[in-house]
Design a protein around this motif. Structure first.
Motif, PDB file in Angstrom:
ATOM      1  N   LEU A 191      80.769   0.215 147.381  1.00  0.00           N
ATOM      2  CA  LEU A 191      79.356   0.240 147.775  1.00  0.00           C
ATOM      3  C   LEU A 191      78.834  -1.161 148.042  1.00  0.00           C
ATOM      4  CD1 LEU A 191      77.974   2.964 145.384  1.00  0.00           C
ATOM      5  CD2 LEU A 191      78.061   3.048 147.854  1.00  0.00           C
ATOM      6  N   LYS A 192      79.270  -2.105 147.184  1.00  0.00           N
ATOM      7  CA  LYS A 192      78.821  -3.482 147.393  1.00  0.00           C
ATOM      8  C   LYS A 192      79.273  -3.973 148.759  1.00  0.00           C
ATOM      9  CE  LYS A 192      78.522  -5.555 142.878  1.00  0.00           C
ATOM     10  NZ  LYS A 192      79.136  -6.419 141.912  1.00  0.00           N
ATOM     11  N   LYS A 193      80.530  -3.665 149.094  1.00  0.00           N
ATOM     12  CA  LYS A 193      81.040  -4.113 150.404  1.00  0.00           C
ATOM     13  C   LYS A 193      80.225  -3.508 151.529  1.00  0.00           C
ATOM     14  CE  LYS A 193      85.872  -4.640 149.291  1.00  0.00           C
ATOM     15  NZ  LYS A 193      87.082  -3.861 149.384  1.00  0.00           N
ATOM     16  N   LYS A 194      79.922  -2.220 151.383  1.00  0.00           N
ATOM     17  CA  LYS A 194      79.126  -1.563 152.431  1.00  0.00           C
ATOM     18  C   LYS A 194      77.787  -2.249 152.598  1.00  0.00           C
ATOM     19  CE  LYS A 194      80.745   3.155 152.625  1.00  0.00           C
ATOM     20  NZ  LYS A 194      80.502   4.513 152.196  1.00  0.00           N
ATOM     21  N   LEU A 195      77.174  -2.595 151.425  1.00  0.00           N
ATOM     22  CA  LEU A 195      75.876  -3.256 151.475  1.00  0.00           C
ATOM     23  C   LEU A 195      75.983  -4.562 152.240  1.00  0.00           C
ATOM     24  CD1 LEU A 195      73.182  -2.494 150.168  1.00  0.00           C
ATOM     25  CD2 LEU A 195      73.700  -4.095 148.364  1.00  0.00           C
ATOM     26  N   GLN A 196      77.056  -5.308 151.969  1.00  0.00           N
ATOM     27  CA  GLN A 196      77.257  -6.579 152.651  1.00  0.00           C
ATOM     28  C   GLN A 196      77.344  -6.384 154.154  1.00  0.00           C
ATOM     29  OE1 GLN A 196      77.233  -9.634 151.861  1.00  0.00           O
ATOM     30  NE2 GLN A 196      77.285  -9.624 149.634  1.00  0.00           N
ATOM     31  N   THR A 197      78.183  -5.377 154.560  1.00  0.00           N
ATOM     32  CA  THR A 197      78.352  -5.171 156.000  1.00  0.00           C
ATOM     33  C   THR A 197      77.039  -4.721 156.642  1.00  0.00           C
ATOM     34  OG1 THR A 197      79.168  -2.968 155.522  1.00  0.00           O
ATOM     35  CG2 THR A 197      80.809  -4.674 155.936  1.00  0.00           C
ATOM     36  N   CYS A 224      65.587 -22.653 150.032  1.00  0.00           N
ATOM     37  CA  CYS A 224      64.801 -21.474 150.434  1.00  0.00           C
ATOM     38  C   CYS A 224      65.594 -20.619 151.406  1.00  0.00           C
ATOM     39  CB  CYS A 224      63.483 -21.905 151.066  1.00  0.00           C
ATOM     40  SG  CYS A 224      62.415 -22.748 149.920  1.00  0.00           S
ATOM     41  N   GLN A 225      66.233 -21.299 152.331  1.00  0.00           N
ATOM     42  CA  GLN A 225      67.034 -20.580 153.321  1.00  0.00           C
ATOM     43  C   GLN A 225      68.111 -19.745 152.644  1.00  0.00           C
ATOM     44  OE1 GLN A 225      66.971 -21.364 156.762  1.00  0.00           O
ATOM     45  NE2 GLN A 225      68.753 -20.150 157.342  1.00  0.00           N
ATOM     46  N   LYS A 226      68.845 -20.400 151.727  1.00  0.00           N
ATOM     47  CA  LYS A 226      69.937 -19.704 151.064  1.00  0.00           C
ATOM     48  C   LYS A 226      69.414 -18.539 150.240  1.00  0.00           C
ATOM     49  CE  LYS A 226      73.673 -20.356 150.742  1.00  0.00           C
ATOM     50  NZ  LYS A 226      74.696 -19.917 151.686  1.00  0.00           N
ATOM     51  N   SER A 227      68.269 -18.748 149.568  1.00  0.00           N
ATOM     52  CA  SER A 227      67.741 -17.666 148.731  1.00  0.00           C
ATOM     53  C   SER A 227      67.404 -16.460 149.573  1.00  0.00           C
ATOM     54  CB  SER A 227      66.486 -18.122 147.988  1.00  0.00           C
ATOM     55  OG  SER A 227      66.763 -19.220 147.187  1.00  0.00           O
ATOM     56  N   ILE A 228      66.734 -16.705 150.687  1.00  0.00           N
ATOM     57  CA  ILE A 228      66.360 -15.573 151.539  1.00  0.00           C
ATOM     58  C   ILE A 228      67.607 -14.897 152.082  1.00  0.00           C
ATOM     59  CG2 ILE A 228      65.236 -14.936 153.672  1.00  0.00           C
ATOM     60  CD1 ILE A 228      63.097 -16.868 153.111  1.00  0.00           C
ATOM     61  N   GLU A 229      68.587 -15.729 152.481  1.00  0.00           N
ATOM     62  CA  GLU A 229      69.836 -15.150 152.992  1.00  0.00           C
ATOM     63  C   GLU A 229      70.488 -14.229 151.981  1.00  0.00           C
ATOM     64  OE1 GLU A 229      71.730 -18.563 155.464  1.00  0.00           O
ATOM     65  OE2 GLU A 229      73.297 -17.611 154.255  1.00  0.00           O
ATOM     66  N   GLU A 230      70.492 -14.688 150.719  1.00  0.00           N
ATOM     67  CA  GLU A 230      71.193 -13.918 149.697  1.00  0.00           C
ATOM     68  C   GLU A 230      70.514 -12.597 149.425  1.00  0.00           C
ATOM     69  OE1 GLU A 230      71.042 -16.521 146.433  1.00  0.00           O
ATOM     70  OE2 GLU A 230      72.819 -17.670 146.997  1.00  0.00           O
ATOM     71  N   ALA A 231      69.178 -12.629 149.359  1.00  0.00           N
ATOM     72  CA  ALA A 231      68.511 -11.443 148.838  1.00  0.00           C
ATOM     73  C   ALA A 231      67.943 -10.522 149.911  1.00  0.00           C
ATOM     74  CB  ALA A 231      67.390 -11.868 147.890  1.00  0.00           C
ATOM     75  N   ASP A 232      67.766 -11.037 151.131  1.00  0.00           N
ATOM     76  CA  ASP A 232      67.095 -10.227 152.138  1.00  0.00           C
ATOM     77  C   ASP A 232      68.009  -9.134 152.656  1.00  0.00           C
ATOM     78  OD1 ASP A 232      65.619 -10.916 155.382  1.00  0.00           O
ATOM     79  OD2 ASP A 232      65.254  -9.348 153.907  1.00  0.00           O
ATOM     80  N   LEU A 233      67.610  -7.892 152.503  1.00  0.00           N
ATOM     81  CA  LEU A 233      68.459  -6.785 152.909  1.00  0.00           C
ATOM     82  C   LEU A 233      68.048  -6.196 154.256  1.00  0.00           C
ATOM     83  CD1 LEU A 233      68.826  -4.882 149.562  1.00  0.00           C
ATOM     84  CD2 LEU A 233      70.556  -6.186 150.738  1.00  0.00           C
ATOM     85  N   ASP A 234      66.747  -6.256 154.567  1.00  0.00           N
ATOM     86  CA  ASP A 234      66.333  -5.596 155.811  1.00  0.00           C
ATOM     87  C   ASP A 234      66.191  -6.575 156.962  1.00  0.00           C
ATOM     88  OD1 ASP A 234      63.120  -4.986 154.231  1.00  0.00           O
ATOM     89  OD2 ASP A 234      64.188  -6.837 154.692  1.00  0.00           O
TER      90      ASP A 234
END
Lengths: 817, 187
Positions: free
Chosen positions: A805-811, B149-159
């Motif tokens: 699931l984690k991998k899917k989230l990443q992709t 800031c850039q890295k933080s947003i990259e890591e957590a932003d899903l949409d």
């Protein structure tokens, strides 16, 4: 989880929809009001109307939302059971929800319209009067009125005579409300909203519980409800009482504000240990020491309870008492004092059984508490150590909200800045892997040195214990204080200096500080464990020696008794039998008491070493740095010695091993938990003072692991390893023939057999003996092994699913960018 | 149990116990702390729900909050008017959320509110920059701030909207091992 997240999303949508509708309604109402009201009060009216409507809208929404949620959940469950396919059910739920939303909005508007018509004139009058009063009171009063109106409407909607379906629904609504009340403190609403919701729900529950209670056959329900209420009240009072009992809260808060949460975690751990030791103390004191002291035979009545004639002269000396010999040895503090009489006193208290069961019970209770705490910690903490959110975690979780001291705050700011700079550096340049061979060689060398250290310390302890046996044979008086206490001093000193040595060796290894800390802890753990086990092996040798001695003494006693009878018979054949003073009877060497004494001495010397190290290492150092600084060449405070930092991991390990020794020795010396309670109490105050007075906040804070379970896991391992020797001695070695509650039996656990045979009905012992039949035990063990295998394979598959699931989230993340 | 106190009615205390993570004794102690912030303004008798709010400046000077770089935002997030004026209800609410026994989800919700400086329901780059500058007392260079800031947003932003919504934030923060222990004020 799916369902709840879905509900949340939908809740948000509905809130937005309702807000839109509410705005439309508000606009309509505003227009109507403007036409009716006078110009002077216009603005006031509008503002107040808007406020009221917002409140009313919010509360209405909350109520509707709760009721609808309840209905939705029921419907969802039913839908899922029916179809079984999640996609389809989602569609169904969506449709139903939208339908419900539309229905409710219609209902709400109706109710609102009705309410408005009834209130219209009354409200206007009130507003004109209460121009200057508090808005809050008005709002709550009006809301109450509206609510009463609505409730009366609802009553009309739900008459007393109900069909069973509606009764069920009503019951579910009531249960829903109850659940809401339970979970109210976790809702992210404003306090006012929570209080109002609470009052509403409580009134609803009270009213309809009464309705449910009436009618045939519901008396049981009413009774259950009453008992549930009483139980909740009792639980609440108990919680209040418990929090009032927690000691040292203010002390820990002060330390937290000065040093941050990691140092305070040690003190919280100490307090938790104190609690456990209190319970162990209660068990041993109440069920073992007190009965024997009150109801057993008094001092001096039988040989085992009396100081032998030879030792009588020195029995009261302080040196002897400090060594736990003399009167201390022949008292309830040690195993040897206890009589093996099956039942004592008018209560017919089964002393040997109680002794055995308390021994087993202390271990069982400790296991239970440690595992329960581990389970609770595992639930709370995040999913292991993840590196995917490095910068975000640093940004949002690095500030410790507990800090209240300016100096600590400055330190924290500096350490956060440093940590960010390091992370940025690591991000920008890739780690150069040159000289990897040198690094590997150095690490192997370091490990080799550490192993040598450990082996050396193990051998030293063995050597010293054998030497002390030789000294004991020579007689204790012919040696200096050091030679008498050699074993304990050597163990304590090793425990003090070897970790420092490991610290120096680890400079060769060049690890990341967190990894280095873990290695360090592992090595110290191995050191302590090695020392402890070497000590136990040496102790086993002594036990064997004592058992040999016992055989000789037994033989001597028979000849001595024979000679006594011969002499009496020869002198006076009809005379009264000579009474022998208990102090004169030749005594067997009581190996159990000896073991107990050794442990008590070890713990006392360990405690003394810790306190002295604290005073010299921290306090004296701080005093020197502070006062010599005026007349010294370089700045002592910033440069070489400076003030010491509080070593969290070292102290925690010390505490864990101390507890391990208590668990090991508690069976042979019932006084150990009492001693430990005293020691922990003093430690708390002493260390709190030392920390506030002599230590400075740490510059770099590295916790050994993300979760608190690291130290709990160590505690569990120590618990297991400590109980092994005790169990071994109980099961294999026959007890001494003339001391302790099990004297005369072949094995200590025979007391259980004896109790089963004599105190329980006959069929019980038959059942038990058939249960211990290998034919039953082996299949049971096989079953357990199968269960463990099954659970392990399912947990592995869950982990793999998690990774997928984690991998899917990443992709997915990649795709959307 | 014990002494009769006249600050709250029993129903009020029970209600507070249901709505917060505090026990009776702690609520009374909290009232004592609230009162000592402004003894002339805060009445000792709360049985008829007096409407009394203390300004931001007084609350932010409490020893528990004094050293916190986010103290203003904390108080503002719990106040109804968004300006930081807290009534006693809001005061209790604030410390209840920040207490040890509050749930992770609840804390995540309020942490999001606290770090959202411009109150637009998103953690955009400016919010992160402000947070970072408060944390490091502006010791980092602008490029470093930009990178973090850039890295933080990259890591957590899903949409993928280049700012953190509540779902992104919650997903990130509930995995953090330190979150519960650092987002905690003992009173």
């Amino acid at each position: 989880d799916e369902v709840s997240s879905f509900q949340e999303e939908h809740e948000r949508e509905r809130h937005r929809a309702k807000r839109r509708d509410g705005d439309r309604e508000k606009k309509k109402r505003r227009k109507g009001r403007r036409r009716r009201a006078s110009r002077a009060g216009e603005r006031e009216d509008e503002l107040q109307a808007r406020h009221e409507k917002r409140e009313a809208g919010r509360r209405k929404r909350a109520k509707n939302y709760q009721e609808s949620e309840g209905r939705e959940r029921d419907e969802e469950e039913q839908a899922q059971i029916k179809t079984g396919k999640t996609a389809k059910t989602k569609k169904n739920i969506k449709n139903e929800k939208t339908r419900k939303v539309e229905q409710e909005e219609g209902e709400a508007e109706e109710r609102n319209a009705k309410g408005k018509k009834k209130h219209g004139s009354a409200k206007k009058e009130e507003k004109d009067e209460d121009g200057g009063k508090c808005a809050a009171k008005e709002k709550t009063q009006e809301v109450k009125k509206k609510k009463h109106k609505r409730d009366s409407e609802e009553k009309e909607l739900r008459p007393e005579s109900l069909s069973p379906e509606e009764l069920e629904k009503l019951k579910e609504a009531v249960d829903e409300r109850k659940k809401l009340i339970q979970g109210l403190r976790g809702k992210p609403w404003s306090m006012k909203k929570k209080l109002v919701t609470l009052r509403e729900s409580q009134e609803f529950v009270e009213k309809y519980e009464g309705a449910l209670g009436k009618g045939k056959g519901r008396k049981l329900y009413a009774y259950k409800v009453m008992m549930a209420k009483k139980w909740m009240k009792f639980q609440r009072d108990f919680e209040n009482f418990k929090t009032a009992c927690i000691p040292w809260e203010m002390k820990i808060k002060e330390i937290e504000s000065h040093f941050g949460s990691s140092v305070a975690s040690y003190f919280i751990f100490l307090r938790w240990m104190y609690g456990i030791n209190m319970i162990l103390f209660g068990l041993t004191f109440g069920l073992v020491m007190v009965p024997e002291a009150l109801m057993g035979r008094p001092y001096g009545s039988i040989p085992r309870k009396t100081v032998p004639r030879a030792e009588e002269a020195s029995a009261m000396d302080f040196a002897v008492l400090w060594d736990f010999g003399g009167y201390a040895q022949y008292s309830v503090l040690f195993y040897g004092y206890y009589n093996n009489q099956r039942a004592i006193g008018w209560l017919k208290f089964r002393m040997p059984l109680s002794y055995f069961l308390v021994g087993v019970g202390t271990v069982a209770y400790s296991y239970m508490v440690v595992i329960r705490t581990m389970a609770r910690n595992a639930n709370e903490s995040g999913v292991g150590d993840d590196n995917s959110f490095n910068f975000s975690w640093k940004t949002f979780t690095s500030w410790d909200y507990l800090i209240g001291n300016p100096e600590t705050a400055d330190n924290k700011f500096a350490s956060i800045t440093t940590s960010f700079k390091e992370a940025i550096l690591e991000e920008q340049e890739s780690r150069k892997d040159d000289n990897i061979h040198l690094t590997r060689f150095l690490r192997v060398l370091a490990n080799f040195l550490v192993l040598c250290c450990l082996a050396g310390s193990g051998y030293l302890i063995y050597f010293v214990v054998r030497r002390s046996q030789k000294f004991a044979l020579d007689g204790l008086d012919t040696h200096t204080w050091w030679e008498r206490n050699e074993v304990n001093m050597v163990m304590s000193l090793l425990g003090m200096f070897c970790p420092m040595l490991f610290d120096v060796i680890s400079a060769l290894e060049n690890y990341h500080p967190r990894v280095a800390l873990q290695w360090q802890l592992g090595r110290i753990f191995a050191l302590f464990l090695g020392n402890l086990y070497t000590f136990i092996i040496a102790l086993m040798d002594e036990i064997n020696l004592k058992r040999e001695e016992e055989k000789i003494v037994k033989f001597n006693i028979t000849t001595w008794e024979a000679s006594l009878y011969n002499s009496t018979v020869s002198e006076n054949s009809t005379g009264p039998p000579i009474t022998i003073q208990p102090a004169d009877v030749p005594r067997g060497p009581c190996w159990e008491t000896m073991v107990g004494q050794e442990f008590v001495r070890l713990i006392i010397s360990d405690t003394m070493t810790t306190y002295i190290t604290l005073l010299i290492g921290d306090f004296l150092r701080a005093v020197l740095v502070r006062f010599l600084n005026y007349c010294w060449c370089w700045d002592l405070e910033a440069g070489f010695p400076s003030y010491s930092e509080f070593d969290v991991s070292g102290n925690v390990l010390g505490l864990i091993f101390n507890q391990g020794m208590i668990w090991m020795g508690a069976f042979y010396a019932p006084c150990l938990p009492a001693l430990n309670v005293l020691r922990l109490h003093v430690s708390m105050y002493l260390q709190c003072w030392a920390v506030m007075c002599c230590n400075v906040p740490q510059e770099r804070v590295f916790k050994a692991s993300g979760s608190n379970n690291f130290y709990m896991a160590m505690l569990l391992v120590i618990l297991f390893l400590s109980t092994l020797p005790a169990i071994y001695t109980i099961v294999t070695i026959p007890p001494s023939f003339d001391c302790g509650p099990f004297s005369g039996k072949k094995r200590m656990f025979d007391v259980i057999q004896e109790t089963l045979e004599s105190d329980f009905p006959a069929w019980f012992s038959k059942v038990f003996s058939s249960a211990s039949n290998p034919g039953l035990v082996l299949p049971f063990i096989l079953l357990m092994v199968l269960a463990i295998y099954y659970l392990q394979s399912t947990s592995k598959s869950y982990k793999e699913a998690n990774v997928e699931l984690k991998k899917k989230l990443q992709t997915c993340k990649q795709k959307t960018k | 149990m014990g002494n009769k106190q006249t600050i709250f009615t029993d129903e009020q205390l029970d209600a507070y116990q249901d709505c917060t993570f505090f026990t009776r004794k702690e609520i009374l102690r909290l009232h004592g702390r609230y009162h000592e912030l402004a003894p002339h303004l805060v009445p000792m008798d709360y049985t008829n729900d007096p409407d009394c709010k203390l300004p931001l400046a007084l609350i932010v000077n409490m020893p528990e909050l004094k050293e916190n770089p986010f103290r203003n935002r904390i108080v503002e997030s719990f106040s109804e008017d968004g300006m930081g004026n807290l009534s006693f209800n809001e005061f209790v609410d604030m410390f209840s959320v920040l207490s040890e026994t509050a749930s992770r989800e609840l804390k995540a919700i309020y942490a999001f509110k606290i770090y959202d400086f411009n109150v637009d329901n998103y953690l955009c780059k400016e919010d992160l920059e402000k947070t970072l500058n408060r944390l490091t007392k502006e010791e980092l260079t602008p490029e470093e701030v930009e990178l973090v800031c850039q890295k933080s947003i990259e890591e957590a932003d899903l949409d993928g909207d280049n700012k953190l919504s509540f779902a992104d934030f919650e997903n990130m923060i509930t995995r953090a091992p330190d979150f519960l222990s650092t987002f905690h004020i003992r009173i």
